[in-house]
Design a protein around this motif. Sequence first.
Motif, PDB file in Angstrom:
ATOM      1  N   ARG A 355       0.863  -1.186   0.000  1.00  0.00           N
ATOM      2  CA  ARG A 355       0.000   0.000   0.000  1.00  0.00           C
ATOM      3  C   ARG A 355       0.898   1.234   0.000  1.00  0.00           C
ATOM      4  N   GLY A 356       0.684   2.120  -0.965  1.00  0.00           N
ATOM      5  CA  GLY A 356       1.551   3.296  -1.041  1.00  0.00           C
ATOM      6  C   GLY A 356       0.843   4.467  -1.671  1.00  0.00           C
ATOM      7  N   GLN A 357       1.551   5.573  -1.707  1.00  0.00           N
ATOM      8  CA  GLN A 357       1.019   6.762  -2.363  1.00  0.00           C
ATOM      9  C   GLN A 357       1.187   6.609  -3.870  1.00  0.00           C
ATOM     10  N   ALA A 358       0.344   7.328  -4.612  1.00  0.00           N
ATOM     11  CA  ALA A 358       0.406   7.230  -6.069  1.00  0.00           C
ATOM     12  C   ALA A 358       1.747   7.734  -6.616  1.00  0.00           C
ATOM     13  N   ASP A 359       2.438   8.582  -5.831  1.00  0.00           N
ATOM     14  CA  ASP A 359       3.726   9.078  -6.330  1.00  0.00           C
ATOM     15  C   ASP A 359       4.899   8.224  -5.842  1.00  0.00           C
ATOM     16  N   SER A 360       4.617   7.062  -5.266  1.00  0.00           N
ATOM     17  CA  SER A 360       5.671   6.145  -4.836  1.00  0.00           C
ATOM     18  C   SER A 360       6.125   5.341  -6.061  1.00  0.00           C
ATOM     19  N   GLU A 361       7.169   5.824  -6.746  1.00  0.00           N
ATOM     20  CA  GLU A 361       7.525   5.249  -8.050  1.00  0.00           C
ATOM     21  C   GLU A 361       8.904   4.615  -8.104  1.00  0.00           C
ATOM     22  N   PHE A 362       9.781   4.982  -7.175  1.00  0.00           N
ATOM     23  CA  PHE A 362      11.191   4.619  -7.311  1.00  0.00           C
ATOM     24  C   PHE A 362      11.412   3.113  -7.419  1.00  0.00           C
ATOM     25  N   LEU A 363      10.662   2.336  -6.633  1.00  0.00           N
ATOM     26  CA  LEU A 363      10.913   0.893  -6.576  1.00  0.00           C
ATOM     27  C   LEU A 363      10.250   0.119  -7.716  1.00  0.00           C
ATOM     28  N   TYR A 364       9.615   0.817  -8.650  1.00  0.00           N
ATOM     29  CA  TYR A 364       8.931   0.135  -9.762  1.00  0.00           C
ATOM     30  C   TYR A 364       9.553   0.554 -11.079  1.00  0.00           C
ATOM     31  N   VAL A 365       9.206  -0.182 -12.131  1.00  0.00           N
ATOM     32  CA  VAL A 365       9.593   0.259 -13.474  1.00  0.00           C
ATOM     33  C   VAL A 365       8.334   0.338 -14.329  1.00  0.00           C
ATOM     34  N   TRP A 366       8.396   1.145 -15.372  1.00  0.00           N
ATOM     35  CA  TRP A 366       7.320   1.288 -16.357  1.00  0.00           C
ATOM     36  C   TRP A 366       5.973   1.613 -15.721  1.00  0.00           C
ATOM     37  N   GLU A 367       5.942   2.625 -14.816  1.00  0.00           N
ATOM     38  CA  GLU A 367       4.662   3.055 -14.252  1.00  0.00           C
ATOM     39  C   GLU A 367       3.862   3.771 -15.341  1.00  0.00           C
ATOM     40  N   THR A 368       2.539   3.666 -15.268  1.00  0.00           N
ATOM     41  CA  THR A 368       1.670   4.423 -16.175  1.00  0.00           C
ATOM     42  C   THR A 368       0.921   5.462 -15.335  1.00  0.00           C
ATOM     43  N   SER A 369       0.137   6.285 -16.004  1.00  0.00           N
ATOM     44  CA  SER A 369      -0.585   7.343 -15.283  1.00  0.00           C
ATOM     45  C   SER A 369      -1.667   6.747 -14.371  1.00  0.00           C
ATOM     46  N   GLU A 370      -1.981   5.450 -14.577  1.00  0.00           N
ATOM     47  CA  GLU A 370      -3.006   4.830 -13.719  1.00  0.00           C
ATOM     48  C   GLU A 370      -2.444   4.305 -12.398  1.00  0.00           C
ATOM     49  N   TRP A 371      -1.156   4.340 -12.234  1.00  0.00           N
ATOM     50  CA  TRP A 371      -0.517   3.783 -11.020  1.00  0.00           C
ATOM     51  C   TRP A 371      -1.023   4.526  -9.781  1.00  0.00           C
TER      52      TRP A 371
END
Lengths: 386, 142
Positions: A355-371
């Motif tokens: 469970r995270g904030q929508a702007d939690s992106e660092f640990l993922y790859v290829w995020e889309t605007s729906e993340w």
Amino acid sequence: MLGAWLALTLGTPFLAFCEPAPFALSGFGTLAIARSTDGSAQFVRNLSQPEGLGTSWRFENDSSLGIQANIGVREDLEAVAQVVTHYRYDGRATPDLTWGFLRYDPSPTWTLRAGRLGTEFYLLADSRMVGYSYVTVRPPVDFYGTLPFNYMNGADLAVTSLLPSGGLVTGKLYGGVSRERAPLGKDPDFDMSGSVLAGAYLDVHKGPWQVRLSHTRMRFKNDLPLDYLYDALPEATADALRVAGEWTHFTSLGMSYDASPFQAQLMVSKTGNTHAAFQDTWAGYLVLSYRVGELTPFVGLSAAKSSPKRLSHPLPPYTDLYLQDFHSDQRSLFFGARWDFMKNTCLKAQVDVIRGQADSEFLYVWETSEWDGSMAVLSLSLDFVF
Amino acid sequence: MKLFAKAIVLLLFSLATAESNDRSGIVVVMSANSGIEALTREQVINIFFGRFRKLPNGETAVPVDQPAGAPLKSAFYRQLVNKDLAEIRAYWARLVFSGRTAPPEQTKTEQEALQLLLEQPGAVGYLWEGSLPPRLRVVFDL
């Protein structure tokens, strides 16, 4: 790979390693499949992986095979080489020489190693690929996921002594140069080779308790391959986002409590930077396990939270968009079980609820605007040693 | 509540009896010429888990494991640290594959273990209590 596993585990036993022979060959491996419940960002084991888990089962991210040779040169001198094939920064499985060093043990107190060594940022950092050695499918990603480094070319020196009150204390100093790369999505890879790593830890063992305090610094040799960004920004803004010549430091406190059948492990870390490209981050995890015969159920919590550096010359929205790529704000609950169903082989199943904030992106790859920052991950693995 | 208490007593009793199958005595032994009179439980753990292999007289300790399939080996680790052999192998997987200490010498037969204990300086092993061959000395009673 399955054939190799059968041949290897049913053939020579792992403990053939302990033969007093001057040459010993042994190995480890993991066959795993995993998927997530969310296609809007891909879950990776760590940031060295170019593609991650989506909503279909994937084999690459957690599977690996390692072979190690130990050659006794003299009673107090040993040569160790380890080659591991795993999913690399370039999407291939080309075997990597992960270890290649000489170990000199002049006495039970002192140990000196030189050559290519595993990085020891955190308690498990140098055995992360050996799935058979821990209960979870993978080391907690909130904590270990930001480490794309596996090895360095350098040396380490350790000294161990008895404490007057009982227990043991070990101090270790290490330093070297990285030779690795990390992928950056559609941008070219980040070449970390030439970056200097140096650190130390202090480890105290007493009864069922182990406590380790460690500090490591890394000075990047190269900038991130983002010239188009640096060129487009005013110089002062770009300079704050450059990493070449700048330091990132990793401080951690780890504690483990081992009173079999119960085991607990707690780690907390703080990552800081002298530059604004990466964010200062707090991360931690707790894993509890309890063995019941061949089965070891476990449950754990982990979290990562970062804060961006305040830029003295920000250029919104470009710098905000850039900084967001390196932001983490999430926590995970994970649970599962390890089943030691046969000698030298175990099966594991695990569920991660993130469970995270929508702007939690660092640990993922290829995020889309729906993340939206939340997903669940399902994993199965077969881990073995031979 | 009474039923609950009864269940707890039964559970504790069954745990205690399950444990007792493993409770035949085991002793840690060294050569009578080793110059070592006694070790503590903590020293035995340090030696067998590769944490610190220095004997009280300053010499290097060489731990010797009984044959892999022998009930004595699993009973020893059960009584020393309450771990089964799968946990012991997981422990060594971590140390071996991060290039640190080697596990104890793995012997193939009891005879080989005995020979190592008598001939290898600093060798530390374990036996069932009451089966002590000549020229060996008990240094710790589990």
